[in-house]
Design a protein around this motif. Structure first.
Motif, PDB file in Angstrom:
ATOM      1  N   ARG A  65       0.795  -1.222   0.000  1.00 27.38           N
ATOM      2  CA  ARG A  65       0.000   0.000   0.000  1.00 27.38           C
ATOM      3  C   ARG A  65       0.833   1.280   0.000  1.00 27.38           C
ATOM      4  N   PRO A  66       1.945   1.382   0.739  1.00 29.09           N
ATOM      5  CA  PRO A  66       2.741   2.618   0.661  1.00 29.09           C
ATOM      6  C   PRO A  66       3.217   2.927  -0.756  1.00 29.09           C
ATOM      7  N   ALA A  67       3.569   1.886  -1.509  1.00 26.42           N
ATOM      8  CA  ALA A  67       3.998   2.117  -2.894  1.00 26.42           C
ATOM      9  C   ALA A  67       2.830   2.596  -3.746  1.00 26.42           C
ATOM     10  N   LEU A  68       1.636   2.022  -3.550  1.00 27.13           N
ATOM     11  CA  LEU A  68       0.463   2.449  -4.309  1.00 27.13           C
ATOM     12  C   LEU A  68       0.100   3.895  -3.984  1.00 27.13           C
ATOM     13  N   THR A  69       0.173   4.248  -2.719  1.00 29.11           N
ATOM     14  CA  THR A  69      -0.120   5.621  -2.319  1.00 29.11           C
ATOM     15  C   THR A  69       0.880   6.587  -2.958  1.00 29.11           C
ATOM     16  N   ALA A  70       2.156   6.234  -2.939  1.00 30.75           N
ATOM     17  CA  ALA A  70       3.183   7.073  -3.546  1.00 30.75           C
ATOM     18  C   ALA A  70       2.963   7.185  -5.050  1.00 30.75           C
ATOM     19  N   PHE A  71       2.569   6.086  -5.686  1.00 33.73           N
ATOM     20  CA  PHE A  71       2.274   6.109  -7.128  1.00 33.73           C
ATOM     21  C   PHE A  71       1.165   7.120  -7.422  1.00 33.73           C
ATOM     22  N   ALA A  72       0.072   7.060  -6.644  1.00 32.27           N
ATOM     23  CA  ALA A  72      -1.058   7.969  -6.852  1.00 32.27           C
ATOM     24  C   ALA A  72      -0.647   9.417  -6.625  1.00 32.27           C
ATOM     25  N   GLU A  73       0.132   9.665  -5.592  1.00 35.91           N
ATOM     26  CA  GLU A  73       0.573  11.036  -5.296  1.00 35.91           C
ATOM     27  C   GLU A  73       1.495  11.563  -6.385  1.00 35.91           C
ATOM     28  N   GLY A  74       2.394  10.707  -6.869  1.00 31.78           N
ATOM     29  CA  GLY A  74       3.278  11.125  -7.948  1.00 31.78           C
ATOM     30  C   GLY A  74       2.504  11.445  -9.212  1.00 31.78           C
ATOM     31  N   TYR A  75       1.491  10.643  -9.495  1.00 37.12           N
ATOM     32  CA  TYR A  75       0.672  10.860 -10.686  1.00 37.12           C
ATOM     33  C   TYR A  75      -0.008  12.228 -10.633  1.00 37.12           C
ATOM     34  N   ARG A  76      -0.645  12.528  -9.509  1.00 29.76           N
ATOM     35  CA  ARG A  76      -1.402  13.775  -9.395  1.00 29.76           C
ATOM     36  C   ARG A  76      -0.501  14.998  -9.241  1.00 29.76           C
ATOM     37  N   SER A  77       0.759  14.789  -8.849  1.00 26.47           N
ATOM     38  CA  SER A  77       1.677  15.925  -8.762  1.00 26.47           C
ATOM     39  C   SER A  77       2.041  16.453 -10.144  1.00 26.47           C
ATOM     40  N   VAL A  78       1.826  15.632 -11.170  1.00 23.85           N
ATOM     41  CA  VAL A  78       2.156  16.014 -12.542  1.00 23.85           C
ATOM     42  C   VAL A  78       0.898  16.260 -13.371  1.00 23.85           C
ATOM     43  N   ARG A  79      -0.050  15.344 -13.293  1.00 28.07           N
ATOM     44  CA  ARG A  79      -1.291  15.530 -14.051  1.00 28.07           C
ATOM     45  C   ARG A  79      -2.313  16.231 -13.168  1.00 28.07           C
ATOM     46  N   THR A  80      -2.472  17.505 -13.396  1.00 30.87           N
ATOM     47  CA  THR A  80      -3.362  18.309 -12.555  1.00 30.87           C
ATOM     48  C   THR A  80      -4.736  18.510 -13.171  1.00 30.87           C
ATOM     49  N   ALA A  81      -4.931  18.104 -14.424  1.00 27.44           N
ATOM     50  CA  ALA A  81      -6.226  18.278 -15.076  1.00 27.44           C
ATOM     51  C   ALA A  81      -7.277  17.439 -14.362  1.00 27.44           C
ATOM     52  N   PRO A  82      -8.468  17.993 -14.129  1.00 22.09           N
ATOM     53  CA  PRO A  82      -9.528  17.223 -13.453  1.00 22.09           C
ATOM     54  C   PRO A  82      -9.975  16.045 -14.294  1.00 22.09           C
ATOM     55  N   ASP A  83     -10.275  14.943 -13.639  1.00 23.62           N
ATOM     56  CA  ASP A  83     -10.764  13.735 -14.322  1.00 23.62           C
ATOM     57  C   ASP A  83     -11.709  13.036 -13.358  1.00 23.62           C
ATOM     58  N   ARG A  84     -12.962  13.457 -13.367  1.00 22.73           N
ATOM     59  CA  ARG A  84     -13.930  12.956 -12.407  1.00 22.73           C
ATOM     60  C   ARG A  84     -14.122  11.452 -12.557  1.00 22.73           C
ATOM     61  N   GLY A  85     -14.053  10.745 -11.446  1.00 24.51           N
ATOM     62  CA  GLY A  85     -14.273   9.302 -11.446  1.00 24.51           C
ATOM     63  C   GLY A  85     -13.072   8.481 -11.851  1.00 24.51           C
ATOM     64  N   LEU A  86     -11.908   9.132 -12.037  1.00 21.84           N
ATOM     65  CA  LEU A  86     -10.716   8.404 -12.478  1.00 21.84           C
ATOM     66  C   LEU A  86     -10.353   7.277 -11.519  1.00 21.84           C
TER      67      LEU A  86
END
Length: 364
Positions: free
Chosen positions: A287-308
């Protein structure tokens, strides 16, 4: 050694011939070969198989390379392209001789959260690439298809292994799976189209020193970002379950069915419960790796994507089914581990919203 067409293409491209004692072949549906040539070049050559894919896959990979090379990228890396022939389905890149895969690191527990964060950043950059829609139109993938989860043709039945028949029996007795796939495909078609890898697995992410390199771009197209995000999450889910295959767990005796019919708890049932329990513990460790993956993703892709996040969990569920389908095709049975993987996939696919937080995807 490479087939004659690959050898001829490499020779005509000016790279000489592969030195026999350096040649390495890799498994997969396509022919994959690497080695050092007489001209001193380290090459990785792929020949796409299948009449419907020859040319299209090479053109898609080249399209990605043209698009990505024209934009400033900090995190997304891919093998250096050297030559290609769409007519013969041949694509040649520089060979990263001393790398290993992210799948290897996840399997042995060394894929650190910071590596997962960097993978998220790379995927975020991919999904943020600027491209006119007419240059990268939405191109739906053939799977998952809810129809094949409801019924098999005679040819499909005849060609299925006993392991596949066992899986089809489970799936077709559960209409919620097919209905969930139908809803997922509808949600996918309504989502914003962005540049996607579309066939991402952790064995396609190479670890080259401190860098992550994403390869195999033959399915590159416009599509739903959730397909790529879900594939990464699905890889962690799948490996959390099948990773226990190296551990000891209750064997399934020949009298399992009789015990179940008599109202008792079968050895198959006990094995399944133990597999699931150990899989949960492995997932908690990931889970820590998955959380870091999600945080890294959103730190770069800031465009809204409802329900992603919800779509990504559902695609992660399908990813498990896809992996089990591939494994069952060569088996005479469906092992407790693969039954457990199918069960986890079913849960993620049918009730994805309930598992966004469990999988550490709140940031997505």
């Amino acid at each position: 050694m490479p087939d004659a067409e690959i050898a001829e293409f490499i020779r005509r491209a000016g790279y000489g011939e592969f030195l026999p004692d350096t040649v390495v072949t890799f498994p997969g549906r396509n022919q994959n070969i690497a080695g050092t040539t007489t001209a001193g070049a380290d090459l990785f050559a792929k020949r796409v198989r299948g009449s419907d894919q020859v040319g299209a896959g090479v053109r898609r990979a080249a399209q990605f390379e043209r698009l990505a090379c024209g934009q400033p990228l900090r995190h997304l890396r891919w093998p250096v392209p050297l030559a290609g022939d769409p007519l013969r389905g041949i694509h040649v890149t520089r060979w990263l001789k001393n790398c290993h895969t992210a799948a290897d690191e996840v399997a042995d527990g060394t894929f650190a959260p910071e590596s997962a964060r960097e993978l998220g950043r790379a995927l975020g950059e991919l999904h943020s690439l600027r491209t006119p829609n007419q240059l990268l139109p939405r191109e739906p993938m053939p799977l998952p298809n809810h129809r094949i989860l409801s019924a098999l043709s005679l040819d499909q039945f005849v060609e299925s292994s006993a392991g596949l028949i066992a899986l089809w029996r489970i799936v077709q007795r559960d209409p919620a799976i097919a209905e969930s796939v139908r809803r997922l495909r509808e949600a996918e078609s309504s989502a914003a189209a962005v540049p996607v890898h579309a066939d991402l697995r952790l064995d396609q992410v190479l670890v080259d020193g401190d860098e992550l390199v994403v390869c195999d771009w033959e399915e590159f197209r416009g599509g739903d970002a959730a397909r790529d995000v879900g594939a990464v999450v699905g890889e962690f889910l799948f490996r959390s379950v099948v990773g226990i295959a190296d551990e000891e767990f209750p064997s399934v005796g020949a009298d399992a069915g009789a015990a179940a019919d008599a109202g008792g708890t079968s050895s198959a049932g006990r094995a399944h419960e133990e597999v699931m329990s150990r899989g949960v513990r492995r997932l908690e460790a990931a889970r820590p790796a998955l959380t870091a993956f999600a945080e890294g993703y959103r730190s770069v892709r800031t465009a809204p994507d409802r329900g992603l996040a919800v779509r990504a969990v559902a695609f992660a569920g399908w990813h498990l089914f896809d992996r089990v389908l591939a494994a069952a095709a060569y088996r005479s049975d469906l092992s407790p581990v693969h039954r457990a993987a199918a069960g986890v996939g079913r849960t993620a696919l049918v009730t994805p919203a309930a598992f966004v937080a469990v999988l550490g995807l709140e940031a997505v």
